[in-house]
Design a protein around this motif. Sequence first.
Motif, PDB file in Angstrom:
ATOM      1  N   PRO A  43      -3.779  -7.148   0.858  1.00 44.46           N
ATOM      2  CA  PRO A  43      -4.810  -6.117   0.735  1.00 44.46           C
ATOM      3  C   PRO A  43      -5.269  -5.528   2.072  1.00 44.46           C
ATOM      4  N   SER A  44      -4.813  -6.090   3.205  1.00 41.46           N
ATOM      5  CA  SER A  44      -5.250  -5.584   4.505  1.00 41.46           C
ATOM      6  C   SER A  44      -4.143  -5.757   5.536  1.00 41.46           C
ATOM      7  N   ARG A  45      -4.185  -4.937   6.586  1.00 41.68           N
ATOM      8  CA  ARG A  45      -3.186  -5.039   7.650  1.00 41.68           C
ATOM      9  C   ARG A  45      -3.316  -6.357   8.400  1.00 41.68           C
ATOM     10  N   LYS A  46      -4.555  -6.837   8.535  1.00 41.07           N
ATOM     11  CA  LYS A  46      -4.787  -8.101   9.224  1.00 41.07           C
ATOM     12  C   LYS A  46      -4.077  -9.244   8.512  1.00 41.07           C
ATOM     13  N   LEU A  47      -4.187  -9.302   7.195  1.00 44.81           N
ATOM     14  CA  LEU A  47      -3.541 -10.370   6.445  1.00 44.81           C
ATOM     15  C   LEU A  47      -2.027 -10.200   6.461  1.00 44.81           C
ATOM     16  N   ALA A  48      -1.561  -8.968   6.395  1.00 46.97           N
ATOM     17  CA  ALA A  48      -0.121  -8.717   6.448  1.00 46.97           C
ATOM     18  C   ALA A  48       0.477  -9.222   7.761  1.00 46.97           C
ATOM     19  N   LYS A  49      -0.253  -9.063   8.846  1.00 48.36           N
ATOM     20  CA  LYS A  49       0.211  -9.565  10.136  1.00 48.36           C
ATOM     21  C   LYS A  49       0.249 -11.088  10.151  1.00 48.36           C
ATOM     22  N   ALA A  50      -0.738 -11.722   9.545  1.00 45.92           N
ATOM     23  CA  ALA A  50      -0.780 -13.178   9.490  1.00 45.92           C
ATOM     24  C   ALA A  50       0.379 -13.743   8.678  1.00 45.92           C
ATOM     25  N   VAL A  51       0.785 -13.020   7.641  1.00 42.98           N
ATOM     26  CA  VAL A  51       1.874 -13.475   6.772  1.00 42.98           C
ATOM     27  C   VAL A  51       3.190 -13.558   7.534  1.00 42.98           C
ATOM     28  N   GLN A  52       3.357 -12.748   8.561  1.00 43.68           N
ATOM     29  CA  GLN A  52       4.607 -12.730   9.317  1.00 43.68           C
ATOM     30  C   GLN A  52       4.943 -14.080   9.934  1.00 43.68           C
ATOM     31  N   LEU A  53       3.946 -14.926  10.112  1.00 43.13           N
ATOM     32  CA  LEU A  53       4.183 -16.258  10.676  1.00 43.13           C
ATOM     33  C   LEU A  53       4.933 -17.162   9.710  1.00 43.13           C
ATOM     34  N   HIS A  54       4.962 -16.795   8.439  1.00 44.65           N
ATOM     35  CA  HIS A  54       5.509 -17.686   7.418  1.00 44.65           C
ATOM     36  C   HIS A  54       6.789 -17.163   6.786  1.00 44.65           C
ATOM     37  N   THR A  55       7.305 -16.043   7.237  1.00 45.59           N
ATOM     38  CA  THR A  55       8.531 -15.512   6.664  1.00 45.59           C
ATOM     39  C   THR A  55       9.264 -14.652   7.683  1.00 45.59           C
ATOM     40  N   ARG A  56      10.575 -14.650   7.587  1.00 49.01           N
ATOM     41  CA  ARG A  56      11.399 -13.811   8.469  1.00 49.01           C
ATOM     42  C   ARG A  56      12.159 -12.733   7.704  1.00 49.01           C
ATOM     43  N   THR A  57      12.284 -12.921   6.404  1.00 48.20           N
ATOM     44  CA  THR A  57      13.133 -12.019   5.622  1.00 48.20           C
ATOM     45  C   THR A  57      12.363 -11.192   4.595  1.00 48.20           C
ATOM     46  N   SER A  58      11.137 -11.566   4.283  1.00 54.33           N
ATOM     47  CA  SER A  58      10.387 -10.864   3.232  1.00 54.33           C
ATOM     48  C   SER A  58       9.931  -9.488   3.708  1.00 54.33           C
ATOM     49  N   LYS A  59       9.917  -8.554   2.794  1.00 55.77           N
ATOM     50  CA  LYS A  59       9.296  -7.263   3.063  1.00 55.77           C
ATOM     51  C   LYS A  59       7.798  -7.390   2.783  1.00 55.77           C
ATOM     52  N   ILE A  60       6.978  -6.927   3.704  1.00 54.05           N
ATOM     53  CA  ILE A  60       5.525  -7.056   3.570  1.00 54.05           C
ATOM     54  C   ILE A  60       4.911  -5.670   3.507  1.00 54.05           C
ATOM     55  N   ILE A  61       4.116  -5.417   2.488  1.00 53.96           N
ATOM     56  CA  ILE A  61       3.447  -4.126   2.356  1.00 53.96           C
ATOM     57  C   ILE A  61       1.961  -4.342   2.120  1.00 53.96           C
ATOM     58  N   VAL A  62       1.173  -3.322   2.404  1.00 51.97           N
ATOM     59  CA  VAL A  62      -0.275  -3.374   2.206  1.00 51.97           C
ATOM     60  C   VAL A  62      -0.652  -2.435   1.065  1.00 51.97           C
ATOM     61  N   ILE A  63      -1.298  -2.973   0.070  1.00 48.85           N
ATOM     62  CA  ILE A  63      -1.889  -2.186  -1.017  1.00 48.85           C
ATOM     63  C   ILE A  63      -3.347  -2.607  -1.107  1.00 48.85           C
ATOM     64  N   GLU A  64      -4.245  -1.729  -0.736  1.00 55.78           N
ATOM     65  CA  GLU A  64      -5.660  -2.079  -0.727  1.00 55.78           C
ATOM     66  C   GLU A  64      -6.172  -2.302  -2.144  1.00 55.78           C
ATOM     67  N   ASP A  65      -7.079  -3.264  -2.283  1.00 52.16           N
ATOM     68  CA  ASP A  65      -7.660  -3.562  -3.595  1.00 52.16           C
ATOM     69  C   ASP A  65      -8.421  -2.355  -4.132  1.00 52.16           C
ATOM     70  N   PRO A  66      -8.395  -2.148  -5.445  1.00 48.35           N
ATOM     71  CA  PRO A  66      -9.179  -1.054  -6.017  1.00 48.35           C
ATOM     72  C   PRO A  66     -10.664  -1.392  -6.006  1.00 48.35           C
ATOM     73  N   TRP A  67     -11.496  -0.345  -5.933  1.00 47.75           N
ATOM     74  CA  TRP A  67     -12.939  -0.598  -6.016  1.00 47.75           C
ATOM     75  C   TRP A  67     -13.351  -0.804  -7.462  1.00 47.75           C
ATOM     76  N   GLN A  68     -14.498  -1.476  -7.632  1.00 44.48           N
ATOM     77  CA  GLN A  68     -15.015  -1.730  -8.975  1.00 44.48           C
ATOM     78  C   GLN A  68     -16.091  -0.734  -9.385  1.00 44.48           C
ATOM     79  N   ILE A  69     -16.749  -0.102  -8.400  1.00 41.39           N
ATOM     80  CA  ILE A  69     -17.812   0.846  -8.721  1.00 41.39           C
ATOM     81  C   ILE A  69     -17.168   2.160  -9.149  1.00 41.39           C
ATOM     82  N   ARG A  70     -17.337   2.497 -10.409  1.00 41.97           N
ATOM     83  CA  ARG A  70     -16.558   3.582 -10.984  1.00 41.97           C
ATOM     84  C   ARG A  70     -16.994   4.964 -10.525  1.00 41.97           C
ATOM     85  N   SER A  71     -18.285   5.163 -10.291  1.00 43.32           N
ATOM     86  CA  SER A  71     -18.794   6.474  -9.875  1.00 43.32           C
ATOM     87  C   SER A  71     -19.533   6.334  -8.551  1.00 43.32           C
TER      88      SER A  71
END
Length: 212
Positions: A43-71
């Motif tokens: 959900p964030s670029r910061k977490l995506a960067k942290a994930v790189q420590l645990h994989t060499r072959t996976s594709k990593i993408i960022v999709i931000e969480d949707p908001w809950q407040i509808r209006s």
Amino acid sequence: MEKANNNNPIATIYSDNRAIEEEYPIGEFYRNLLAFSDLIICPSRKLAKAVQLHTRTSKIIVIEDPWQIRSEMDFKSINNQRSINIIWFGQATNFKYFMSIFPEMLTIKSKSNGVKIELTILTDPGGLAQLNKLDANSLPTSWSLRMVEWKKSDQPKQLEDELARAHIALIPSDPNDPRKNGVSHNRLIDCLRAGCIPIASPLDSYKELDSS
């Protein structure tokens, strides 16, 4: 843990940095899962960067969480109000962050005579049970406390209603905790959409919004 041999791709939605945990088996499970994943969604670029420590072959993408407040709502004016409404909302596991700032909160005083401060705690039963640590009698006379149980069956309406009545939302955390620093932006965004001013710890994932 062995990867399946049927060549089916593995996609993992990774929103909480549990792979860094060394003392619990859950950490090893997540490290293996990330290593074997073909696609990892964060959900964030910061977490995506942290994930790189645990994989060499996976594709990593960022999709931000949707908001809950509808209006989107207008921000509420504090001028000429009889009370200033402050809210903290979250899971019981995060209640310690609220408690860490509570003593400093008690020093807050309104500049206007007669203005009350209402503090709302919106959390699950486990969080409400921890409120026993909070002595309501220690609150200044101008403060009042509301305890509201989170209702899963009434979301997102309950969250919308509570944020809509609040002027300020507190989102404390620990920027030095790698489990927290890459969290989703959703709590911050929900406050803003509800016209509620968030006061948050400077997590890197929150600061990403400065450049978005």
